[in-house]
Write a protein that holds these residues in place. Structure first.
Motif, PDB file in Angstrom:
ATOM      1  N   ASP A   1      -1.639 -16.721 -17.709  1.00 32.40           N
ATOM      2  CA  ASP A   1      -0.410 -15.957 -17.939  1.00 32.40           C
ATOM      3  C   ASP A   1      -0.129 -14.985 -16.804  1.00 32.40           C
ATOM      4  OD1 ASP A   1       0.199 -16.808 -20.806  1.00 32.40           O
ATOM      5  OD2 ASP A   1      -1.860 -16.101 -20.997  1.00 32.40           O
ATOM      6  N   GLY A   2      -1.082 -14.868 -15.892  1.00 27.00           N
ATOM      7  CA  GLY A   2      -0.921 -13.986 -14.757  1.00 27.00           C
ATOM      8  C   GLY A   2      -1.970 -14.280 -13.707  1.00 27.00           C
ATOM      9  N   LEU A   3      -1.726 -13.836 -12.489  1.00 24.32           N
ATOM     10  CA  LEU A   3      -2.620 -14.079 -11.367  1.00 24.32           C
ATOM     11  C   LEU A   3      -2.821 -12.778 -10.602  1.00 24.32           C
ATOM     12  CD1 LEU A   3      -4.076 -15.900  -9.203  1.00 24.32           C
ATOM     13  CD2 LEU A   3      -1.802 -16.292  -8.207  1.00 24.32           C
ATOM     14  N   ILE A   4      -4.099 -12.397 -10.394  1.00 27.24           N
ATOM     15  CA  ILE A   4      -4.424 -11.220  -9.591  1.00 27.24           C
ATOM     16  C   ILE A   4      -4.940 -11.690  -8.243  1.00 27.24           C
ATOM     17  CG2 ILE A   4      -5.847  -9.149  -9.397  1.00 27.24           C
ATOM     18  CD1 ILE A   4      -6.034  -9.089 -12.442  1.00 27.24           C
TER      19      ILE A   4
ATOM     20  N   ASN B   1       3.110 -14.774 -13.242  1.00 32.16           N
ATOM     21  CA  ASN B   1       3.178 -13.351 -12.898  1.00 32.16           C
ATOM     22  C   ASN B   1       2.049 -13.011 -11.931  1.00 32.16           C
ATOM     23  OD1 ASN B   1       5.325 -12.541 -14.845  1.00 32.16           O
ATOM     24  ND2 ASN B   1       3.807 -13.224 -16.340  1.00 32.16           N
ATOM     25  N   THR B   2       2.381 -12.520 -10.760  1.00 26.51           N
ATOM     26  CA  THR B   2       1.378 -12.278  -9.721  1.00 26.51           C
ATOM     27  C   THR B   2       1.250 -10.784  -9.423  1.00 26.51           C
ATOM     28  OG1 THR B   2       1.889 -14.423  -8.728  1.00 26.51           O
ATOM     29  CG2 THR B   2       0.640 -12.867  -7.393  1.00 26.51           C
ATOM     30  N   ILE B   3       0.013 -10.314  -9.398  1.00 29.13           N
ATOM     31  CA  ILE B   3      -0.308  -8.913  -9.133  1.00 29.13           C
ATOM     32  C   ILE B   3      -1.216  -8.848  -7.908  1.00 29.13           C
ATOM     33  CG2 ILE B   3      -1.384  -6.820 -10.046  1.00 29.13           C
ATOM     34  CD1 ILE B   3      -1.010  -8.114 -12.884  1.00 29.13           C
ATOM     35  N   VAL B   4      -0.900  -7.988  -6.960  1.00 30.32           N
ATOM     36  CA  VAL B   4      -1.790  -7.756  -5.818  1.00 30.32           C
ATOM     37  C   VAL B   4      -2.600  -6.498  -6.101  1.00 30.32           C
ATOM     38  CG1 VAL B   4      -1.968  -7.284  -3.363  1.00 30.32           C
ATOM     39  CG2 VAL B   4      -0.237  -8.894  -4.192  1.00 30.32           C
TER      40      VAL B   4
ATOM     41  N   TYR C   1      -5.914 -15.014 -14.434  1.00 34.19           N
ATOM     42  CA  TYR C   1      -6.822 -15.527 -13.415  1.00 34.19           C
ATOM     43  C   TYR C   1      -6.990 -14.450 -12.353  1.00 34.19           C
ATOM     44  CZ  TYR C   1      -7.998 -18.332  -9.202  1.00 34.19           C
ATOM     45  OH  TYR C   1      -8.551 -18.817  -8.037  1.00 34.19           O
ATOM     46  N   SER C   2      -8.181 -13.876 -12.278  1.00 29.46           N
ATOM     47  CA  SER C   2      -8.479 -12.819 -11.309  1.00 29.46           C
ATOM     48  C   SER C   2      -9.176 -13.460 -10.117  1.00 29.46           C
ATOM     49  CB  SER C   2      -9.379 -11.756 -11.962  1.00 29.46           C
ATOM     50  OG  SER C   2      -9.667 -10.716 -11.062  1.00 29.46           O
TER      51      SER C   2
END
Length: 394
Positions: free
Chosen positions: A170-173, A192-195, A132-133
């Motif tokens: 599966d991940g978050l931006i 899983n979170t990415i900045v 999810y972006s």
């Protein structure tokens, strides 16, 4: 890495901040060696009357536009109802084109821009990671719904869409660490979170503006040589409209002793505000902003609401403008040098403008420092290089 980017609607050519983020990430990931294809669920209605392929080449990546009556009807209903693309996700469950299935099988990872399609895309694939972006926190961005009759129903729908997007991904931006923390607070997000912050294009680093372009604007608007020029750029989102109205109010209250000051309100936001001040110009949407950046000294972002971060801030900076913003407007700038922008409360915005206009040398020093930092750290290529590594580790 094969990356499938999924968007509800067309974003190219980019006309809004969200469009620039989507295009910027696709461009940046392509520049670091990834193969990127974008699936656009609902294209411009005019495409029904145009001949040609649904595929198109965009700079370093490809795009497929899936015009179909079910999708376009879902978009119309979404915009008319709760003014988002929420129903497009539901439409994907009703009909999945074979080209989308093929692209999902081709992809190593799927980046879904916004929360509206995440659950549906996740249900279509069982093996490809879905990320999810986000561009902001939608439940915060749409709080105004609660002020309208029946708005609580639409707001609940938005909240649930975003909650499901986090649960099914599966991940978050996120654009900022603030958004990351807010997602955690609102939804107890443990994905899983990415900045990955907003940025600028490499092409922004070199101006192609001619002296003739500059003189044309100066003459058209009769701008004096000693005038300080400020700009505010924005779409017609209510956040920008409120900020523009407040900025106009501050400029009109400047004392007569202030050096000559000219303000440009640029973008569709200018169509939503009124002013009779002869030194405030409303331009509407302008395709090429570079000549206006070239003549400007100050870039304003006096917002008091909203999430994510404003791409306009980085565009101001890469063009050497001195940025004047509010604490809310400075979100996403926590890693910037302390002296590379000016933060002012809304209550003191008028006084801040007055003081800044008195010291053009300091103004230019701040703009130069900001330009250096953005040029070295905030291109979409550098942001996407870090993002590529983070995605590989999912």
């Amino acid at each position: 890495m094969n990356i499938l980017q999924v968007t509800p609607t067309e974003v190219y050519p980019p006309k809004k901040g969200g469009h620039h983020r989507t295009h910027g990430l696709a461009t940046g990931l392509s520049e670091v060696g990834d193969k990127v294809i974008r699936f656009v669920q609902s294209g411009n209605i005019n495409r029904y009357f145009q001949r040609g392929s649904s595929w198109r080449e965009i700079e370093q990546y490809r795009e497929y536009i899936a015009n179909s009556p079910p999708y376009d009807m879902a978009r119309v209903l979404s915009k008319a109802g709760i003014r988002t693309s929420a129903f497009l996700g539901e439409a994907l469950n009703l009909w999945t084109p074979s080209v989308l299935s093929d692209l999902i099988n081709w992809a190593d990872v799927i980046l879904v821009e916004g929360p509206w399609q995440v659950r549906s895309i996740s249900e279509i694939t069982n093996t490809t990671p879905v990320v999810y972006s986000s561009h902001n926190v939608e439940s915060e961005e749409n709080l105004r719904m609660l002020e309208t009759i029946g708005g609580s129903i639409g707001y609940r729908y938005v909240y649930n869409c975003e909650k499901e997007a986090i649960e099914y991904s599966d991940g978050l931006i996120c654009c900022t660490s603030r958004d990351r923390d807010l997602f955690k607070y609102l939804y107890d997000a443990d994905t899983n979170t990415i900045v990955a912050p907003n940025g600028v294009y490499k092409s922004d680093l070199n101006s192609s503006v001619t002296k003739s372009d500059i003189n044309h604007i100066l003459e058209d608007y009769d701008i004096q040589d000693d005038a300080t020029v400020g700009i505010f750029v924005g779409s017609a989102r209510q956040t920008n409209v409120n900020a523009a109205k407040y900025l106009i109010h501050c400029v009109k209250k400047l004392p007569e002793s202030t050096s000559p000051f000219v303000l440009f309100i640029i973008g569709s936001v200018s169509e939503k505000v009124d002013t009779d001040d002869p030194n405030i110009y409303k331009t509407g949407f302008i395709e090429d902003l570079d000549p206006y950046y070239e003549i400007a000294d100050l870039g304003f972002n006096p917002v008091s609401e909203g999430g994510g971060s404003n791409i306009k801030m980085f565009e101001y900076m890469v063009n050497g403008l001195c940025v004047v913003t509010t604490p809310r407007g400075s979100r996403g700038l926590s890693d910037f040098p302390e002296q590379s922008y000016i933060v002012s409360s809304r209550d003191n915005m008028g006084i801040t403008i007055e003081r800044v206009c008195e010291n053009k040398i300091k103004m230019r020093e701040i703009g130069s420092m900001a330009r250096k930092y953005v040029s070295e750290n905030m291109t979409w290529s550098s942001i996407s290089s870090d993002l590529h590594t983070e995605i590989e580790n999912l």
